[in-house]
Design a protein around this motif. Structure first.
Motif, PDB file in Angstrom:
ATOM      1  N   ILE A 132       0.842  -1.200   0.000  1.00 21.99           N
ATOM      2  CA  ILE A 132       0.000   0.000   0.000  1.00 21.99           C
ATOM      3  C   ILE A 132       0.876   1.248   0.000  1.00 21.99           C
ATOM      4  O   ILE A 132       0.653   2.186  -0.771  1.00 21.99           O
ATOM      5  CB  ILE A 132      -0.926   0.000   1.229  1.00 21.99           C
ATOM      6  CG1 ILE A 132      -1.886  -1.187   1.185  1.00 21.99           C
ATOM      7  CG2 ILE A 132      -1.707   1.312   1.316  1.00 21.99           C
ATOM      8  CD1 ILE A 132      -2.684  -1.360   2.465  1.00 21.99           C
ATOM      9  N   ILE A 133       1.864   1.276   0.868  1.00 25.75           N
ATOM     10  CA  ILE A 133       2.767   2.429   0.964  1.00 25.75           C
ATOM     11  C   ILE A 133       3.470   2.684  -0.367  1.00 25.75           C
ATOM     12  O   ILE A 133       3.576   3.824  -0.838  1.00 25.75           O
ATOM     13  CB  ILE A 133       3.781   2.204   2.099  1.00 25.75           C
ATOM     14  CG1 ILE A 133       3.076   2.240   3.458  1.00 25.75           C
ATOM     15  CG2 ILE A 133       4.903   3.238   2.042  1.00 25.75           C
ATOM     16  CD1 ILE A 133       3.934   1.745   4.614  1.00 25.75           C
ATOM     17  N   ASP A 134       3.938   1.615  -1.002  1.00 27.82           N
ATOM     18  CA  ASP A 134       4.686   1.764  -2.251  1.00 27.82           C
ATOM     19  C   ASP A 134       3.815   2.354  -3.358  1.00 27.82           C
ATOM     20  O   ASP A 134       4.269   3.214  -4.130  1.00 27.82           O
ATOM     21  CB  ASP A 134       5.243   0.414  -2.695  1.00 27.82           C
ATOM     22  CG  ASP A 134       6.356  -0.093  -1.781  1.00 27.82           C
ATOM     23  OD1 ASP A 134       6.908   0.714  -1.006  1.00 27.82           O
ATOM     24  OD2 ASP A 134       6.656  -1.297  -1.851  1.00 27.82           O
ATOM     25  N   LEU A 135       2.570   1.898  -3.471  1.00 25.09           N
ATOM     26  CA  LEU A 135       1.710   2.346  -4.563  1.00 25.09           C
ATOM     27  C   LEU A 135       1.120   3.734  -4.333  1.00 25.09           C
ATOM     28  O   LEU A 135       0.832   4.455  -5.287  1.00 25.09           O
ATOM     29  CB  LEU A 135       0.582   1.330  -4.792  1.00 25.09           C
ATOM     30  CG  LEU A 135       0.987   0.057  -5.543  1.00 25.09           C
ATOM     31  CD1 LEU A 135      -0.165  -0.943  -5.548  1.00 25.09           C
ATOM     32  CD2 LEU A 135       1.408   0.378  -6.972  1.00 25.09           C
ATOM     33  N   THR A 136       0.913   4.099  -3.080  1.00 22.33           N
ATOM     34  CA  THR A 136       0.267   5.388  -2.787  1.00 22.33           C
ATOM     35  C   THR A 136       1.254   6.472  -2.378  1.00 22.33           C
ATOM     36  O   THR A 136       0.869   7.630  -2.244  1.00 22.33           O
ATOM     37  CB  THR A 136      -0.752   5.223  -1.653  1.00 22.33           C
ATOM     38  OG1 THR A 136      -0.069   4.800  -0.454  1.00 22.33           O
ATOM     39  CG2 THR A 136      -1.823   4.202  -2.015  1.00 22.33           C
ATOM     40  N   ARG A 137       2.512   6.079  -2.123  1.00 24.03           N
ATOM     41  CA  ARG A 137       3.528   7.017  -1.646  1.00 24.03           C
ATOM     42  C   ARG A 137       3.137   7.615  -0.291  1.00 24.03           C
ATOM     43  O   ARG A 137       3.390   8.790  -0.019  1.00 24.03           O
ATOM     44  CB  ARG A 137       3.770   8.125  -2.668  1.00 24.03           C
ATOM     45  CG  ARG A 137       4.240   7.611  -4.020  1.00 24.03           C
ATOM     46  CD  ARG A 137       4.330   8.710  -5.043  1.00 24.03           C
ATOM     47  NE  ARG A 137       4.633   8.172  -6.371  1.00 24.03           N
ATOM     48  CZ  ARG A 137       4.562   8.883  -7.487  1.00 24.03           C
ATOM     49  NH1 ARG A 137       4.216  10.159  -7.444  1.00 24.03           N
ATOM     50  NH2 ARG A 137       4.835   8.338  -8.652  1.00 24.03           N
ATOM     51  N   ALA A 138       2.534   6.786   0.536  1.00 26.32           N
ATOM     52  CA  ALA A 138       2.194   7.223   1.893  1.00 26.32           C
ATOM     53  C   ALA A 138       3.478   7.512   2.661  1.00 26.32           C
ATOM     54  O   ALA A 138       4.448   6.741   2.596  1.00 26.32           O
ATOM     55  CB  ALA A 138       1.376   6.163   2.606  1.00 26.32           C
ATOM     56  N   MET A 139       3.487   8.621   3.374  1.00 26.24           N
ATOM     57  CA  MET A 139       4.695   9.058   4.078  1.00 26.24           C
ATOM     58  C   MET A 139       4.677   8.704   5.557  1.00 26.24           C
ATOM     59  O   MET A 139       5.725   8.628   6.195  1.00 26.24           O
ATOM     60  CB  MET A 139       4.874  10.564   3.893  1.00 26.24           C
ATOM     61  CG  MET A 139       5.255  10.947   2.474  1.00 26.24           C
ATOM     62  SD  MET A 139       5.027  12.717   2.129  1.00 26.24           S
ATOM     63  CE  MET A 139       3.317  12.751   1.614  1.00 26.24           C
ATOM     64  N   THR A 140       3.479   8.519   6.121  1.00 24.16           N
ATOM     65  CA  THR A 140       3.369   8.163   7.527  1.00 24.16           C
ATOM     66  C   THR A 140       2.370   7.019   7.681  1.00 24.16           C
ATOM     67  O   THR A 140       1.492   6.813   6.838  1.00 24.16           O
ATOM     68  CB  THR A 140       2.910   9.357   8.388  1.00 24.16           C
ATOM     69  OG1 THR A 140       1.616   9.799   7.934  1.00 24.16           O
ATOM     70  CG2 THR A 140       3.900  10.503   8.293  1.00 24.16           C
ATOM     71  N   VAL A 141       2.526   6.298   8.785  1.00 21.95           N
ATOM     72  CA  VAL A 141       1.627   5.192   9.113  1.00 21.95           C
ATOM     73  C   VAL A 141       1.114   5.418  10.520  1.00 21.95           C
ATOM     74  O   VAL A 141       1.903   5.568  11.464  1.00 21.95           O
ATOM     75  CB  VAL A 141       2.340   3.825   9.024  1.00 21.95           C
ATOM     76  CG1 VAL A 141       1.390   2.706   9.418  1.00 21.95           C
ATOM     77  CG2 VAL A 141       2.894   3.599   7.616  1.00 21.95           C
ATOM     78  N   SER A 142      -0.187   5.466  10.686  1.00 18.28           N
ATOM     79  CA  SER A 142      -0.783   5.687  12.002  1.00 18.28           C
ATOM     80  C   SER A 142      -0.505   4.516  12.932  1.00 18.28           C
ATOM     81  O   SER A 142      -0.383   3.360  12.502  1.00 18.28           O
ATOM     82  CB  SER A 142      -2.297   5.886  11.854  1.00 18.28           C
ATOM     83  OG  SER A 142      -2.925   5.936  13.118  1.00 18.28           O
TER      84      SER A 142
END
Length: 224
Positions: free
Chosen positions: A14-24
């Motif tokens: 998920i992080i790789d595809l969306t470029r999420a910078m933080t994880v709750s």
């Protein structure tokens, strides 16, 4: 109307595809979720304070006031179609958009199968291997409401996702609607970052032939 879906991928994908910078902190290891029902907590990637965050939220946006007349609870609205409605229009800006990871989703097939029993939940995916994809969603943070009488009033983050006309595969079972699905990083980027006039073009069905039926007659899609 999609009221059941599955996510059996992993948080790094998920992080790789969306470029999420933080994880709750509420995400944890993100174990497989083969049966996600309305009001369940599930992962979304949202825009928050100029960053993209992977976070858990409850499935079901606040209902319009007319739908709550005479009711003591608001279980939420899972699917959003009419984006011209003032109720939904206030949450269509970049600050309230999110993407919802999934690997398959279910529509209920009322036609009889072997022995006359309804075929029931029919699971769709991009292909048999259930690759990760995303619904085009919207969310609202810190919403206070009573979703269940036994739970009482709660304040929580809520989400739902858009629907559109179905393509051939989904329309054969559910002729009214299918979820709005994003399959490329470009589409994800447009949904999360573009002005509404551009992002709105994504509220369209996948091309015919883009989905496969991968399971029938079960409430959970365990396959990874």
């Amino acid at each position: 109307m999609c009221n059941l879906y599955s996510h059996t991928s992993n948080r790094q994908a998920i992080i790789d595809l969306t470029r999420a910078m933080t994880v709750s902190d509420n995400v944890g290891n993100l174990e497989p979720m083969p049966g996600i029902f309305p009001d369940y907590p599930a992962p979304i990637v949202r825009n928050l304070d100029g960053e993209r965050e992977l976070v858990m939220a409850r499935w079901g946006m606040p209902s319009p006031q007319f739908a709550l007349k005479g009711k003591k609870t608001d279980p939420g609205v899972t699917n959003i179609r009419n984006t011209k409605s003032p109720h939904w229009r206030r949450w269509l800006g970049v600050e309230n958009r999110c993407v919802v990871p999934f690997t398959s989703f279910s529509e209920f097939d009322h036609t009889p199968g072997p022995g006359g029993k309804k075929n029931g939940d029919t699971w769709f995916a991009l292909e048999e291997t259930r690759p990760l994809a995303f619904f085009a969603g919207i969310y609202v943070p810190d919403w206070t409401s009573t979703r269940k009488m036994k739970e009482g009033e709660v304040t929580t983050d809520l989400y739902g996702f858009l629907t559109c006309e179905p393509n051939a595969e989904v329309g054969a079972i559910h002729p009214k609607a299918m979820p709005v699905i994003l399959t490329t990083t470009e589409e994800i980027e447009t949904w999360l970052a573009a002005p509404w006039e551009e992002a709105a073009s994504l509220q369209r069905p996948l091309p015919d032939g883009a989905l496969e039926i991968v399971a029938v007659g079960q409430k959970r899609d365990e396959a990874a």
